[in-house]
Motif scaffolding. Structure first.
Motif, PDB file in Angstrom:
ATOM      1  N   ARG A 117      -4.435   1.031  -8.636  1.00 54.09           N
ATOM      2  CA  ARG A 117      -3.665  -0.155  -8.282  1.00 54.09           C
ATOM      3  C   ARG A 117      -2.610  -0.450  -9.337  1.00 54.09           C
ATOM      4  NH1 ARG A 117      -7.955  -4.755  -7.408  1.00 54.09           N
ATOM      5  NH2 ARG A 117      -8.790  -3.760  -9.272  1.00 54.09           N
ATOM      6  N   HIS A 163       0.864  -1.191   0.000  1.00 53.51           N
ATOM      7  CA  HIS A 163       0.000   0.000   0.000  1.00 53.51           C
ATOM      8  C   HIS A 163       0.893   1.231   0.000  1.00 53.51           C
ATOM      9  CE1 HIS A 163      -3.951   1.971   0.736  1.00 53.51           C
ATOM     10  NE2 HIS A 163      -3.130   2.958   1.068  1.00 53.51           N
ATOM     11  N   ASP A 215      -1.918  -1.219  -3.784  1.00 49.07           N
ATOM     12  CA  ASP A 215      -2.957  -0.200  -3.753  1.00 49.07           C
ATOM     13  C   ASP A 215      -2.324   1.168  -3.557  1.00 49.07           C
ATOM     14  OD1 ASP A 215      -5.810  -1.382  -3.764  1.00 49.07           O
ATOM     15  OD2 ASP A 215      -4.721  -2.716  -2.416  1.00 49.07           O
ATOM     16  N   VAL A 256      -0.560  -7.169  -5.932  1.00 44.88           N
ATOM     17  CA  VAL A 256      -1.282  -5.922  -6.176  1.00 44.88           C
ATOM     18  C   VAL A 256      -0.826  -4.875  -5.163  1.00 44.88           C
ATOM     19  CG1 VAL A 256      -3.539  -4.786  -6.191  1.00 44.88           C
ATOM     20  CG2 VAL A 256      -3.285  -7.063  -7.176  1.00 44.88           C
TER      21      VAL A 256
END
Length: 353
Positions: free
Chosen positions: A332, A261, A348, A346
């Motif tokens: 993303r 993140h 974010d 992934v």
């Protein structure tokens, strides 16, 4: 002797009175809030037996045909719980207060429950469950995602549609790619009703590993044109196939990020802001990034090396621009790797305001 018999009879009667079911409800009134016209709502009442004998619900009578009830038909043992489900059909506009009479084996007198609420043509709460407005129709989402798809899979996504217009609506989707099929259920959605479109993905028609994105469009009427208002994003992530032995798995690369993140910004007067994430290979063999993609065109990403040797670290730069606000979907970054435990990674990205 007569007195002894009377005493024994009184004792037996007293024990029989004590050994009986006792009914309690978690609620006797359920507030349903604002209901959309013609969209039924169901409330559940929990029924607890606080007695020492089985409790049996023999009947539940509603005070009008607008409410249907179903209930636990088997015996509810001492300390156990049953249910009564009451469904109000929301056919009449305005406030309502509907009663239910619950009959049991406890006695001949019913126990009373009630449903309260209001029925509206323009449900104030419709935007909670169907937050995306397209003309007079509300969608459950405008961003459909098929995540973690393997070759040969055929997953189905349910897109719900609320028809708040006064006319029946035949939902159709325009610009479907070859790998997507759509089926409306029901074919025609009546005013005030909710229908759905079943979107099915044929993964064998996906040509590239990683992310495939497209835009499809909801047709509101004959001859409707595509526009930003009717646009629905569709993304599919096709994972690589792994057929490794335990020995090969032990020697596989391991992708490790310092964070999944990233918070950037705020943009303010800047046209773009940049941050970084460190990617390390803690495995035994080289880590290969076969795909490095973004879900939102307002984001860009760069990585100097797509092949990272064991024990090495590479810096990944992620940039977000002011253009990102013009595009739907989450911010993303997607990585497809040859790490069998992390084939898809992934990141974010959020922007401070």
């Amino acid at each position: 002797m007569k007195h002894i018999l009377l005493l024994a009879f009184a004792l037996v009667a007293s024990m029989a009175a004590m050994a009986q079911p006792k009914i309690e409800f978690d609620h006797t009134t359920q507030e349903l809030g604002t209901l959309l016209w013609h969209v039924p709502q169901t409330a559940t009442f929990k029924v607890i037996n606080k007695g020492t004998q089985d409790l049996l619900i023999t009947n539940v009578r509603t005070d009008c045909g607008c409410t249907n009830a179903e209930w636990t038909t088997t015996a509810i043992g001492p300390g156990s719980m049953g249910y009564i489900k009451a469904t109000y059909n929301a056919e009449m506009l305005g406030h309502f207060n509907k009663g239910l009479a619950v009959y049991t084996n406890l006695d001949q007198q019913p126990h009373y429950l009630s449903l309260m609420g209001v029925v509206s043509m323009t449900n104030a709460e419709a935007t909670t469950e169907y937050p995306y407005k397209v003309g007079e129709y509300y969608l459950s989402t405008d961003d459909v995602e098929f995540d973690d798809v393997n070759r040969g899979d055929s997953p189905t996504y349910v897109l719900s549609i609320l028809n708040s217009s006064k006319k029946s609506f035949r939902p159709e989707l325009m610009h479907l790619p070859k790998y997507l099929t759509a089926q409306a259920d029901p074919a025609v959605i009546r005013p005030g009703r909710v229908g759905r479109i079943l979107l099915t993905l044929n993964s064998n028609e996906l040509h590239t590993m990683g992310l495939t994105q497209t835009s499809i469009y909801l047709s509101r009427f004959m001859g409707d044109r595509v526009s930003k208002e009717t646009e629905i994003n569709v993304s599919a992530t096709l994972l690589p196939d792994f057929f490794d032995t335990p020995t090969q798995h032990a020697l596989a690369p391991v992708a490790q990020l310092d964070s999944t993140h990233l918070t950037l910004g705020p943009l303010g007067k800047k046209k773009k802001v940049t941050g970084q994430v460190m990617l390390t290979n803690t495995g035994k063999t080289p880590l290969v990034i076969s795909a490095l993609q973004v879900y939102n065109p307002g984001i860009s990403v760069s990585l100097n090396k797509r092949r990272i040797d064991s024990g090495h670290t590479e810096k990944m730069k992620i940039t977000i621009s002011t253009n990102t606000s013009y595009f739907k979907g989450r911010h993303r970054v997607l990585l497809i790797t040859n790490d069998p435990d992390h084939p898809k990674i992934v990141i974010d990205v959020t922007v401070k305001k």
